[in-house]
Design a protein around this motif. Sequence first.
Motif, mmCIF file in Angstrom:
data_model
loop_
_atom_site.group_PDB
_atom_site.id
_atom_site.type_symbol
_atom_site.label_atom_id
_atom_site.label_comp_id
_atom_site.label_asym_id
_atom_site.label_seq_id
_atom_site.Cartn_x
_atom_site.Cartn_y
_atom_site.Cartn_z
ATOM 1 N N ARG A 140 0.849 -1.199 0.000
ATOM 2 C CA ARG A 140 0.000 0.000 0.000
ATOM 3 C C ARG A 140 0.877 1.238 0.000
ATOM 4 N N PRO A 141 0.458 2.287 -0.670
ATOM 5 C CA PRO A 141 1.224 3.534 -0.632
ATOM 6 C C PRO A 141 1.201 4.161 0.755
ATOM 7 N N VAL A 142 2.196 5.003 1.021
ATOM 8 C CA VAL A 142 2.233 5.725 2.290
ATOM 9 C C VAL A 142 1.160 6.802 2.321
ATOM 10 N N GLN A 143 0.980 7.508 1.212
ATOM 11 C CA GLN A 143 0.013 8.595 1.164
ATOM 12 C C GLN A 143 -1.408 8.059 1.286
ATOM 13 N N ASP A 144 -2.215 8.760 2.062
ATOM 14 C CA ASP A 144 -3.610 8.350 2.195
ATOM 15 C C ASP A 144 -4.300 8.325 0.842
ATOM 16 N N ARG A 145 -3.965 9.302 0.006
ATOM 17 C CA ARG A 145 -4.462 9.310 -1.371
ATOM 18 C C ARG A 145 -3.285 9.615 -2.280
ATOM 19 N N LEU A 146 -2.777 8.584 -2.908
ATOM 20 C CA LEU A 146 -1.675 8.779 -3.838
ATOM 21 C C LEU A 146 -2.193 9.601 -5.008
ATOM 22 N N PRO A 147 -1.605 10.788 -5.264
ATOM 23 C CA PRO A 147 -2.170 11.661 -6.296
ATOM 24 C C PRO A 147 -1.911 11.143 -7.709
ATOM 25 N N VAL A 148 -2.938 11.223 -8.527
ATOM 26 C CA VAL A 148 -2.846 10.850 -9.939
ATOM 27 C C VAL A 148 -2.963 12.120 -10.772
ATOM 28 N N LEU A 149 -1.966 12.330 -11.593
ATOM 29 C CA LEU A 149 -1.971 13.439 -12.546
ATOM 30 C C LEU A 149 -2.347 12.887 -13.909
ATOM 31 N N ILE A 150 -3.286 13.518 -14.570
ATOM 32 C CA ILE A 150 -3.693 13.087 -15.911
ATOM 33 C C ILE A 150 -3.399 14.215 -16.886
ATOM 34 N N GLY A 151 -2.628 13.883 -17.911
ATOM 35 C CA GLY A 151 -2.331 14.843 -18.955
ATOM 36 C C GLY A 151 -3.050 14.462 -20.235
ATOM 37 N N GLY A 152 -3.560 15.452 -20.941
ATOM 38 C CA GLY A 152 -4.254 15.161 -22.188
ATOM 39 C C GLY A 152 -4.898 16.412 -22.748
ATOM 40 N N HIS A 153 -5.509 16.245 -23.904
ATOM 41 C CA HIS A 153 -6.034 17.411 -24.610
ATOM 42 C C HIS A 153 -7.482 17.221 -25.075
ATOM 43 N N GLY A 154 -7.823 16.048 -25.563
ATOM 44 C CA GLY A 154 -9.142 15.832 -26.140
ATOM 45 C C GLY A 154 -10.248 15.832 -25.102
ATOM 46 N N ARG A 155 -11.469 16.047 -25.584
ATOM 47 C CA ARG A 155 -12.595 16.185 -24.662
ATOM 48 C C ARG A 155 -12.829 14.921 -23.841
ATOM 49 N N ARG A 156 -12.716 13.748 -24.445
ATOM 50 C CA ARG A 156 -12.968 12.519 -23.693
ATOM 51 C C ARG A 156 -11.928 12.324 -22.601
ATOM 52 N N VAL A 157 -10.675 12.637 -22.884
ATOM 53 C CA VAL A 157 -9.637 12.505 -21.864
ATOM 54 C C VAL A 157 -9.877 13.503 -20.734
ATOM 55 N N VAL A 158 -10.289 14.720 -21.081
ATOM 56 C CA VAL A 158 -10.617 15.702 -20.052
ATOM 57 C C VAL A 158 -11.764 15.195 -19.183
ATOM 58 N N GLY A 159 -12.736 14.549 -19.804
ATOM 59 C CA GLY A 159 -13.834 13.976 -19.040
ATOM 60 C C GLY A 159 -13.381 12.883 -18.091
ATOM 61 N N VAL A 160 -12.479 12.039 -18.554
ATOM 62 C CA VAL A 160 -11.915 10.998 -17.684
ATOM 63 C C VAL A 160 -11.158 11.638 -16.525
ATOM 64 N N ALA A 161 -10.414 12.703 -16.822
ATOM 65 C CA ALA A 161 -9.689 13.409 -15.767
ATOM 66 C C ALA A 161 -10.649 13.968 -14.723
ATOM 67 N N GLY A 162 -11.788 14.452 -15.168
ATOM 68 C CA GLY A 162 -12.776 14.959 -14.224
ATOM 69 C C GLY A 162 -13.233 13.912 -13.241
ATOM 70 N N ARG A 163 -13.221 12.670 -13.655
ATOM 71 C CA ARG A 163 -13.648 11.573 -12.779
ATOM 72 C C ARG A 163 -12.525 11.066 -11.879
ATOM 73 N N PHE A 164 -11.283 11.068 -12.383
ATOM 74 C CA PHE A 164 -10.224 10.344 -11.671
ATOM 75 C C PHE A 164 -9.014 11.187 -11.266
ATOM 76 N N ALA A 165 -8.796 12.325 -11.867
ATOM 77 C CA ALA A 165 -7.556 13.055 -11.624
ATOM 78 C C ALA A 165 -7.574 13.805 -10.297
ATOM 79 N N ASP A 166 -6.453 13.823 -9.630
ATOM 80 C CA ASP A 166 -6.205 14.757 -8.543
ATOM 81 C C ASP A 166 -5.579 16.028 -9.105
ATOM 82 N N ILE A 167 -4.845 15.871 -10.203
ATOM 83 C CA ILE A 167 -4.220 16.981 -10.913
ATOM 84 C C ILE A 167 -4.513 16.776 -12.398
ATOM 85 N N TYR A 168 -5.007 17.815 -13.055
ATOM 86 C CA TYR A 168 -5.166 17.752 -14.507
ATOM 87 C C TYR A 168 -4.142 18.678 -15.140
#
Length: 306
Positions: free
Chosen positions: A158-186
């Motif tokens: 298990r990670p040490v951080q209570d919530r291991l941050p996920v950064l999502i990089g991308g440009h298209g609308r669908r990827v931005v939508g996925v980031a809205g659901r899962f990213a801690d950092i976009y």
Amino acid sequence: MTTSPPPFRFAIQGGPFGDPAALAEHARRVEALGYDELYSADHIGGVDPFAPLLAAALATDGLRIGPLVINNELHHPVLLARTAATIDRLTGGRLVLGMGTGYQQSEHDAIGSPIRPPGPRVDRFAESLAILRSLFDSGSADHAGEHLDVHLDDLGVRPVQDRLPVLIGGHGRRVVGVAGRFADIYQFTGLTHAADGTVAPGGFGMDDLRRRAAWLSDAAAGRRIERSALVQFFAPAAGNGAHGVDIGMIPGIAVKRVEVLRDGASSQYGSDAIAGVINFVTKDASEGGLVTAQYGEFVDGEQSLR
């Protein structure tokens, strides 16, 4: 009661990742200059995206580290979660996991590993992120999807951080939508990619930024997501001014004029300057503070600064 926005943070991507002594020195200098994070990359033909980061973290006191970004098409989420959680443990909770869909057709061709078309690629990306989040948060995952089938009771680390941050990089609308659901950092990117992975400038125009920011807010549905900007920095070709440096192998576009604002003083570089994206902000203690280059649009071969 309003909450103040967090302060700006700055990061660097790259370094002498194949030389342990040089990497340790590089990481210490990055931290000493005030940067908060050091990132690697995930490309066929380069070093492993994780192993050098461990060395960099162990050479510094608090520098955060991460891959920017993992090519999801090359990784299984369970094995990726195992590696990420292990790195987070060994660094005392300093990992930021950068994730992307993958885009470079030539890399996949080189190793005989097909890359999915954009639609299925984004679908699998979303499934992978759901599995990763579950494994990081609970140590288990139960997922039956179109592309991935995972039923694991215990990841074993298990990670040490209570919530291991996920950064999502991308440009298209669908990827931005996925980031809205899962990213801690976009991460807003200043480069666009054709279907075959060909890189082109664009993405930092204000209208485009506002549009993608709205997409992100809509998809996040009130969930707070940190905004980040990936700045593919440019450097004028050697000889074009006191601060000119060789750009090396950075892909770029020839422009006729590049203006760099340096502590309020403007410097002009002549023709043959090379630029990927004309937009970067960095802080460099050795140069006396903030260095900013404005964003420029490419119109009919001319660069128009704003």
